[in-house]
Design an enzyme around this catalytic site. Structure first.
Site, PDB file in Angstrom:
ATOM      1  N   ALA A 258      -2.647   6.106  -1.054  1.00 55.71           N
ATOM      2  CA  ALA A 258      -3.231   6.323  -2.376  1.00 55.71           C
ATOM      3  C   ALA A 258      -2.803   5.254  -3.377  1.00 55.71           C
ATOM      4  O   ALA A 258      -3.266   5.258  -4.515  1.00 55.71           O
ATOM      5  CB  ALA A 258      -2.837   7.709  -2.899  1.00 55.71           C
ATOM      6  N   HIS A 259      -1.917   4.342  -2.966  1.00 53.04           N
ATOM      7  CA  HIS A 259      -1.407   3.326  -3.889  1.00 53.04           C
ATOM      8  C   HIS A 259      -1.704   1.938  -3.343  1.00 53.04           C
ATOM      9  O   HIS A 259      -1.232   1.586  -2.260  1.00 53.04           O
ATOM     10  CB  HIS A 259       0.109   3.478  -4.081  1.00 53.04           C
ATOM     11  CG  HIS A 259       0.538   4.846  -4.490  1.00 53.04           C
ATOM     12  ND1 HIS A 259       1.800   5.347  -4.249  1.00 53.04           N
ATOM     13  CD2 HIS A 259      -0.137   5.833  -5.131  1.00 53.04           C
ATOM     14  CE1 HIS A 259       1.884   6.573  -4.717  1.00 53.04           C
ATOM     15  NE2 HIS A 259       0.715   6.897  -5.251  1.00 53.04           N
ATOM     16  N   GLN A 260      -2.477   1.169  -4.072  1.00 54.12           N
ATOM     17  CA  GLN A 260      -2.748  -0.216  -3.690  1.00 54.12           C
ATOM     18  C   GLN A 260      -2.177  -1.120  -4.779  1.00 54.12           C
ATOM     19  O   GLN A 260      -2.548  -0.997  -5.945  1.00 54.12           O
ATOM     20  CB  GLN A 260      -4.250  -0.457  -3.525  1.00 54.12           C
ATOM     21  CG  GLN A 260      -4.890   0.405  -2.441  1.00 54.12           C
ATOM     22  CD  GLN A 260      -5.324   1.760  -2.926  1.00 54.12           C
ATOM     23  OE1 GLN A 260      -5.869   1.893  -4.019  1.00 54.12           O
ATOM     24  NE2 GLN A 260      -5.121   2.800  -2.141  1.00 54.12           N
TER      25      GLN A 260
ATOM     26  N   ILE B 163       0.799  -1.232   0.000  1.00 52.35           N
ATOM     27  CA  ILE B 163       0.000   0.000   0.000  1.00 52.35           C
ATOM     28  C   ILE B 163       0.832   1.284   0.000  1.00 52.35           C
ATOM     29  O   ILE B 163       0.272   2.373   0.049  1.00 52.35           O
ATOM     30  CB  ILE B 163      -0.966   0.033   1.204  1.00 52.35           C
ATOM     31  CG1 ILE B 163      -0.203   0.104   2.535  1.00 52.35           C
ATOM     32  CG2 ILE B 163      -1.909  -1.162   1.182  1.00 52.35           C
ATOM     33  CD1 ILE B 163      -1.106   0.346   3.737  1.00 52.35           C
TER      34      ILE B 163
END
Length: 758
Positions: A688-690, A514
């Site tokens: 904000a990043h998965q 994440i």
């Protein structure tokens, strides 16, 4: 304001708050609402001027709007308890709503109040000597909330308080009337500004030629609309289903799905894209934080890790994450490409085609490093780094060099940010692709492979398309029969679709990364005229700093600046007292943030709305290293005060501070756990990043899909989104995801051409 004009009713109705409701479906009783109102009043009480320090008192006395803000209570404000309850009931994750319901119901009883609040609810003067929460004085209620904030042994109250505080404050600072006005914005020096763009008011939106917005159709019109777009449609009345025939169906329209749709449509295939969100063009974006975050983000932007530590920010609209991201367009680091190709044996990254793909993607997005003017937060990051002799890097972005939009996280209202909705999907539509909005994939259509096919491909199943449901306007289902199916729902939703369809690979739903972050803040009073602007103004990410841990040559920690509107700021800011909360909000516009983002080793697992995720010890250490570096940069840039998002409001005054005092403060800084932890101090942040959950692997044991993007279990089923990436990569992943999708979809196109010839 827009060019000196009021915003008024600009934008889609879906991206503006609706007018005052008279009926509600939240299910809270009158007594529950009374308890809720009492909590909200204690969170934002009237603050006597004599309780303020001299600097803040003078600031308040010079500003009528600020004076009114400090004097008012929540019960006298524009926010009604019914509206807060409605947002909780309809927007929050069901499990957290249940906790809030239990807490409020307990507080409606005297003994329940004693249970959650302790002896502070005793009243020796009046029978029956016990008070309900709503009957307690404001001062006592505030003390109770302060206890809940720190009591690890009372998780029910702490979680309930955290959720009520977050939703209430978010709504309080994002609510607008029909003219897009909020009475407290003047007090906190916030305004919604949108630069002019000559194409903003264009009558036809970029995707109108190929889009079908199913929410605007009914059972009588939807079939004809699909036929008019050139689709072959038949009706199965027994199953209440429309059957669509196409060459390729793409589930999702974000960074992966948008690219796949464009490449496959350009190759001559008949492509159908299904997207569960709505379609908006630049003229539709309101730049209003509250309704935009609820509409454009997955799970209303309220999906969290199981411990409440990280909130997930993932796009859920046509264009997906590319609509709401911050435009950072960084190529995959060479060290990561080497790791994936050499050490993990993923063929797609081992050829020069991947590096060429990154160049093609950047060109299509119009990526540039040029910038005319940096915003407030990026000025501070750059200045602090330069003062400390640290390297600061210009961030490539998929926006114009004159772009100065601080609201791109709510959709770019000027159209200067080039997401897939204005690039790849336009290419797809220009090549006869059809996009269905408000269309949710329910299950993949899988069949057993015949013996010959199974022996040839090694796959026991074959994917024949997707079963989908439409908007609430129609009960009709869709069965989209396709020669090839591409799943691109993102790392939070792709695993669920694959697993619910019967795929069994052990890597599905596991291996989530994440890029966790921790934020530091610094307050820069207006007297610091060298740094112009406000926290919400200017392009979001234009500068970054790579932190190098002592034992590593690969940057595992990145420092950047976030988009943080007043609602998000208030929701995340630690609540220490009502007075402190109002003082923090009065400083909002000149409070800059720098976050530390880590390339995480820890992994998580996605099971529906529940995301289990734990950091490794190394991740915790890297977050702490990054957080300390961010604080040093803020101090060097001239902050009057700096702090973290630890629940006790950890902070330090900086005027005249000595280096030894700064280091002593930094020694107390760490990466706290989440609200559910058995710890006095906790924090809440966002990611904000998965990445991951259906990762590529050289073998079926190592990944859910192979090195060419195809499922190990089902032939003609491909995945084209961030879930395929083998590990975290440590930089903003948009270019990596699009380049990976470009390579996968080009291979699919070549395969389909070969089949056609055969």
């Amino acid at each position: 304001m827009v060019g000196g004009r009021r915003l008024g009713k600009r934008g889609s109705p879906l991206l503006r708050w609706s007018v005052k409701q008279e009926s509600f479906s939240h299910g809270f009783s009158k007594s529950d609402l009374q308890a809720l109102s009492s909590i909200c009043d204690a969170i934002m009480p009237p603050v006597p001027l004599e309780s303020l320090n001299l600097e803040m008192k003078l600031k308040v006395l010079r500003n009528d709007a600020l004076l009114s803000f400090f004097k008012s209570s929540s019960s006298e404000s524009h926010v009604r308890p019914d509206e807060v309850a409605e947002l909780l009931a309809t927007k929050a994750i069901p499990l957290t709503v249940l906790v809030v319901r239990i807490v409020l119901r307990i507080l409606t009883f005297r003994l329940g109040t004693l249970l959650l609040c302790g002896l502070v609810c005793l009243d020796k003067k009046h029978w029956p000597f016990l008070l309900k929460f709503s009957e307690m004085s404001l001062e006592k209620r505030e003390k109770v909330l302060q206890r809940w904030n720190t009591q690890w042994y009372n998780p029910l109250a702490r979680i309930g308080f955290m959720m009520i505080k977050a939703i209430f404050l978010f709504y309080y600072f994002t609510w607008t009337n029909e003219n897009s006005e909020n009475p407290v914005w003047d007090a906190i020096n916030y305004s919604v500004e949108i630069g002019e763009n000559e194409d903003m008011e264009q009558k036809e939106r970029p995707l109108d030629e190929g889009i079908i917005e199913t929410a605007k159709e009914d059972e009588m019109t939807i079939k004809q609309r699909m036929i008019n777009k050139g689709l072959k449609v038949t009706e199965d009345r027994e199953r209440d289903t429309y059957k669509i025939e196409c060459d390729a169906v793409v589930v999702g329209s974000g960074c992966g799905g948008g690219v796949a749709a464009a490449i496959l449509a350009k190759s001559g295939l008949r492509v159908v894209v299904i997207e569960k969100g709505n379609y908006f063009a630049p003229r539709d974006y309101s730049a209003l934080e509250g309704p935009s975050m609820f509409e454009l983000f997955e799970s209303n932007s309220l999906m969290m890790t199981h411990d409440g530590r990280f909130r997930f920010m993932a796009g859920s609209t046509v264009g997906g994450g590319s609509v709401v991201n911050w435009a950072a367009s960084l190529k995959t680091p060479d060290a990561i490409i080497e790791e994936w190709s050499v050490h993990r044996g993923i063929s797609i990254y081992s050829s020069e085609k991947y590096k060429a793909a990154m160049g093609i993607v950047c060109k299509r997005l119009g990526v540039t490093e040029k910038i005319i003017r940096e915003g407030f937060q990026n000025q501070i990051l750059r200045k602090g780094c330069e003062k400390l002799g640290l390297d600061v890097t210009i961030v490539p972005r998929n926006s114009t060099e004159k772009h100065y939009c601080g609201s791109c996280s709510y959709g770019c209202p000027t159209g200067e940010k080039r997401g897939t909705d204005s690039t790849w999907l336009v290419d797809a539509v220009n090549n006869n692709a059809v996009i269905l909005t408000q269309c949710k994939a329910e299950k993949l259509i899988l069949a057993d492979n015949d013996a010959n096919k199974r022996e040839e491909s090694g796959r026991r199943k074959r994917c024949l398309g997707v079963a989908a449901s439409l908007s609430h306007q129609t009960r009709k289902k869709l069965q989209i029969n396709a020669k090839v199916t591409i799943v691109a729902c993102g790392s939070l939703k792709t695993p669920g679709l694959l697993a619910s369809s019967g795929l069994k690979n052990s890597n599905i739903s596991r291996g989530l990364h994440i890029h966790p972050i921790m934020m530091a803040w610094g307050y820069f009073p207006e007297k610091n005229s060298e740094l112009e602007g406000a926290a919400h103004e200017g392009e979001i990410v234009t500068s970054l700093h790579y932190v190098h841990p002592m034992d590593s040559t690969t940057p595992n920690i990145t420092l950047e600046t976030p988009a943080i509107g007043p609602g998000t700021f208030a929701a995340l800011t630690p609540w220490v007292s009502g007075s402190d909360m109002k003082e923090r909000m009065a400083k909002y516009a000149r409070t800059a943030h720098i976050f530390a983002m880590v390339r995480d080793e820890g992994v998580g697992e996605v099971k529906g709305d529940i995301v289990k995720y734990r950091l490794t010890k190394a991740d915790e250490e890297n977050l702490t290293i990054g957080l300390k570096q961010a604080l040093r940069i803020l101090v060097a840039a001239g902050a009057a005060e700096v702090g973290t998002y630890r629940s006790d409001g950890q902070r330090m005054k900086c005027d005249g501070i000595k280096q030894k005092d700064l280091e002593a403060f930094l020694d107390t800084v760490n990466a706290p756990p989440g609200v559910v932890s058995m710890s006095k101090h906790w924090t809440q942040s966002f990611t904000a990043h998965q990445i991951g959950c259906c990762r590529m692997g050289a073998t079926e044991k190592e990944g859910a899909i192979d090195g060419k993007g195809e499922s190990w279990e089902a032939e003609d089923l491909y995945v084209c989104d961030a879930s395929v990436l083998p590990t975290a990569l440590g930089v903003n992943p948009m270019i990596t995801v699009q380049s990976t999708a470009y390579c996968i979809s080009n291979r699919i196109a070549e395969l389909m051409k070969k089949r056609k010839k055969d």
